[in-house]
Enzyme design. Structure first.
Site, PDB file in Angstrom:
ATOM      1  N   SER A 145       1.044  -1.334  -0.230  1.00 37.24           N
ATOM      2  CA  SER A 145      -0.110   0.198   0.099  1.00 37.24           C
ATOM      3  C   SER A 145       1.000   1.721  -0.292  1.00 37.24           C
ATOM      4  O   SER A 145       1.529   1.467   0.397  1.00 37.24           O
ATOM      5  CB  SER A 145      -0.916  -0.178   1.456  1.00 37.24           C
ATOM      6  OG  SER A 145      -1.086   1.386   1.843  1.00 37.24           O
ATOM      7  N   TYR A 158      -2.760  -2.137  10.153  1.00 44.15           N
ATOM      8  CA  TYR A 158      -2.483  -1.997   9.111  1.00 44.15           C
ATOM      9  C   TYR A 158      -1.759  -1.932   8.205  1.00 44.15           C
ATOM     10  O   TYR A 158      -0.243  -2.484   7.454  1.00 44.15           O
ATOM     11  CB  TYR A 158      -3.588  -1.756   8.257  1.00 44.15           C
ATOM     12  CG  TYR A 158      -3.568  -1.539   6.830  1.00 44.15           C
ATOM     13  CD1 TYR A 158      -4.589  -2.479   5.855  1.00 44.15           C
ATOM     14  CD2 TYR A 158      -3.001  -0.544   5.480  1.00 44.15           C
ATOM     15  CE1 TYR A 158      -4.300  -2.824   4.546  1.00 44.15           C
ATOM     16  CE2 TYR A 158      -3.302  -0.230   4.285  1.00 44.15           C
ATOM     17  CZ  TYR A 158      -4.435  -1.940   4.082  1.00 44.15           C
ATOM     18  OH  TYR A 158      -4.120  -1.141   2.252  1.00 44.15           O
TER      19      TYR A 158
HETATM   20  N1  NAD Z   1      -7.925  -0.283  -2.050  1.00 45.59           N
HETATM   21  C1  NAD Z   1      -7.540   0.298  -1.846  1.00 45.59           C
HETATM   22  O1  NAD Z   1      -7.720   1.872  -1.375  1.00 45.59           O
HETATM   23  C2  NAD Z   1      -6.243  -0.628  -1.422  1.00 45.59           C
HETATM   24  C3  NAD Z   1      -5.185   0.734  -1.372  1.00 45.59           C
HETATM   25  C4  NAD Z   1      -3.625   0.502  -0.982  1.00 45.59           C
HETATM   26  C5  NAD Z   1      -3.707  -1.254  -0.992  1.00 45.59           C
HETATM   27  N2  NAD Z   1      -5.008  -2.422  -0.622  1.00 45.59           N
HETATM   28  C6  NAD Z   1      -4.760  -3.339  -0.838  1.00 45.59           C
HETATM   29  O2  NAD Z   1      -4.934  -4.134  -1.746  1.00 45.59           O
HETATM   30  C7  NAD Z   1      -5.695  -5.512  -1.730  1.00 45.59           C
HETATM   31  C8  NAD Z   1      -6.991  -5.422  -2.123  1.00 45.59           C
HETATM   32  O3  NAD Z   1      -8.060  -4.293  -1.575  1.00 45.59           O
HETATM   33  P1  NAD Z   1      -9.401  -4.345  -2.075  1.00 45.59           P
HETATM   34  O4  NAD Z   1      -9.025  -2.516  -1.783  1.00 45.59           O
HETATM   35  O5  NAD Z   1      -9.690  -5.248  -2.907  1.00 45.59           O
HETATM   36  O6  NAD Z   1      -9.729  -5.135  -0.806  1.00 45.59           O
HETATM   37  P2  NAD Z   1     -10.764  -6.054  -1.364  1.00 45.59           P
HETATM   38  O7  NAD Z   1     -11.467  -6.265   0.600  1.00 45.59           O
HETATM   39  O8  NAD Z   1     -11.921  -6.287  -1.739  1.00 45.59           O
HETATM   40  O9  NAD Z   1     -10.397  -7.496  -0.863  1.00 45.59           O
HETATM   41  C9  NAD Z   1      -9.796  -7.786  -0.351  1.00 45.59           C
HETATM   42  C10 NAD Z   1      -9.571  -9.862  -0.319  1.00 45.59           C
HETATM   43  O10 NAD Z   1      -8.721 -10.824   0.427  1.00 45.59           O
HETATM   44  C11 NAD Z   1      -9.899 -11.320   0.948  1.00 45.59           C
HETATM   45  N3  NAD Z   1      -9.574 -11.898   2.079  1.00 45.59           N
HETATM   46  C12 NAD Z   1      -9.544 -11.514   3.776  1.00 45.59           C
HETATM   47  N4  NAD Z   1      -9.049 -12.363   4.299  1.00 45.59           N
HETATM   48  C13 NAD Z   1      -8.760 -13.822   3.792  1.00 45.59           C
HETATM   49  C14 NAD Z   1      -7.898 -14.270   4.355  1.00 45.59           C
HETATM   50  N5  NAD Z   1      -8.206 -15.009   5.678  1.00 45.59           N
HETATM   51  N6  NAD Z   1      -8.249 -15.569   3.547  1.00 45.59           N
HETATM   52  C15 NAD Z   1      -8.939 -15.708   2.059  1.00 45.59           C
HETATM   53  N7  NAD Z   1      -8.857 -14.148   1.709  1.00 45.59           N
HETATM   54  C16 NAD Z   1      -9.044 -13.372   2.334  1.00 45.59           C
HETATM   55  C17 NAD Z   1     -11.572 -11.005   0.966  1.00 45.59           C
HETATM   56  O11 NAD Z   1     -12.479 -12.219   1.444  1.00 45.59           O
HETATM   57  C18 NAD Z   1     -11.200 -10.055  -0.267  1.00 45.59           C
HETATM   58  O12 NAD Z   1     -11.783 -10.683  -0.925  1.00 45.59           O
HETATM   59  C19 NAD Z   1      -5.891  -5.671  -0.025  1.00 45.59           C
HETATM   60  O13 NAD Z   1      -4.528  -6.270   0.228  1.00 45.59           O
HETATM   61  C20 NAD Z   1      -5.389  -3.966   0.300  1.00 45.59           C
HETATM   62  O14 NAD Z   1      -4.832  -3.627   1.550  1.00 45.59           O
HETATM   63  C21 NAD Z   1      -5.563  -1.487  -1.021  1.00 45.59           C
END
Ligand code: NAD
Length: 258
Positions: A145, A158
């Site tokens: 991130s 986080y």
């Molecule tokens: N959306 C943002 O603004 C953003 C910014 C920076 C980083 N990220 C990172 O990108 C990634 C995806 O983010 P997103 O916004 O698509 O979030 P999201 O919540 O839509 O996707 C995360 C996925 O991980 C799955 N997950 C969580 N725990 C799990 C487990 N124990 N076993 C299997 N699957 C599991 C969830 O069910 C979900 O589908 C994350 O790692 C997040 O930290 C997102």
């Protein structure tokens, strides 16, 4: 369909989430065989079916697993090899959020977030490395991130996991270079995924308000669409990035310079 990942086998953890499903669909469009790993059966299967409908000829396998458990990593790798005959690409995307100030953060939430956001990346890498070494073009893309690089208050757990991912990535890149496996990290910024839509809705805001919001935190002054994050993931995973390893690539609309 284009062919930047023709016949490559890619495991995507968090594959039913916002960024995970965007990456999965793009990988299918580019000719990969895609394994979507996520924790809820109906959501994961629905996302896999959606990809099969949107991308004619898409080859998608849905695996339901809790990636925080190391034994699940071995099962995911075994099922992938049984289904698709090897592994060329691992994309670790699974993630959860915790919103404690560090002075108040309970031990349980530390365990939860470290398990998903950091340990699962290590377990999946360890389990997949033998197959990635055999691939000849093996690579890992770890999703960190923008806050793995810069600081803020309120999400220290986080942010610590996301910084940890960057250290894990560099060490894996060191150790796997001699085996022909590239390892890189991508740091997204504000990305409009269902997670953020739900949070906005709970706060009484509409999806359109969020979409049209003028963000002051980055140069682009807007949210990213998940597909704008999927493209740099694709690039890092493709042979176009064949000389790129141990890199931290920012995809955050120019946030750290502000
Ligand atoms: N959306 C943002 O603004 C953003 C910014 C920076 C980083 N990220 C990172 O990108 C990634 C995806 O983010 P997103 O916004 O698509 O979030 P999201 O919540 O839509 O996707 C995360 C996925 O991980 C799955 N997950 C969580 N725990 C799990 C487990 N124990 N076993 C299997 N699957 C599991 C969830 O069910 C979900 O589908 C994350 O790692 C997040 O930290 C997102």
């Amino acid at each position: 369909m284009s062919n930047r990942l023709k016949d490559k086998v890619a495991i995507i953890t968090g594959g039913a989430g916002g960024i995970g499903s965007a990456a999965g669909q793009l990988f299918c469009e580019e000719g990969a065989k895609v394994v979507l790993v996520d924790r809820d059966r109906s959501t994961t299967e629905a996302v896999a079916n959606d990809m099969r409908n949107k991308v004619p000829g898409a080859r998608v396998l849905a695996i339901v697993a809790d990636v925080a458990k190391d034994s699940e990593a071995l099962r995911i790798v075994a099922e992938t090899e049984a289904g698709f005959g090897g592994i060329d690409i691992l994309v670790n995307i699974a993630g959860i959020r915790e919103y404690w100030r560090l002075a108040d953060a309970p031990a349980e939430s530390w365990h939860d977030i470290l398990g998903v956001n950091l340990l699962s990346y290590a377990y999946m890498a360890k389990a997949a490395i033998p197959a990635l070494r055999k691939s000849g073009t093996g690579c890992i893309v770890n999703i960190s991130s923008t806050y793995g690089v810069t600081g803020r208050s309120g999400m220290g757990q986080y942010d610590a996991t996301k910084a940890g991912i960057l250290a894990l990535t560099r060490t894996l890149a060191f150790e796997e270079a001699e085996h022909g496996v590239r390892v890189n990290a991508l740091c997204p910024g504000f990305t409009l995924t269902p997670f953020h839509f739900k949070r906005a809705q709970a706060a009484g805001r509409t999806a359109d308000e969020l979409r049209n919001e003028k963000l002051r935190e980055c140069l682009m002054q807007r949210w990213a669409d998940p597909r704008e994050i999927a493209y740099p993931i694709l690039w890092l995973a493709s042979e176009e990035a064949s000389y790129i390893t141990a890199t931290t690539l920012m995809a955050d609309g120019g946030r750290p310079v502000m």
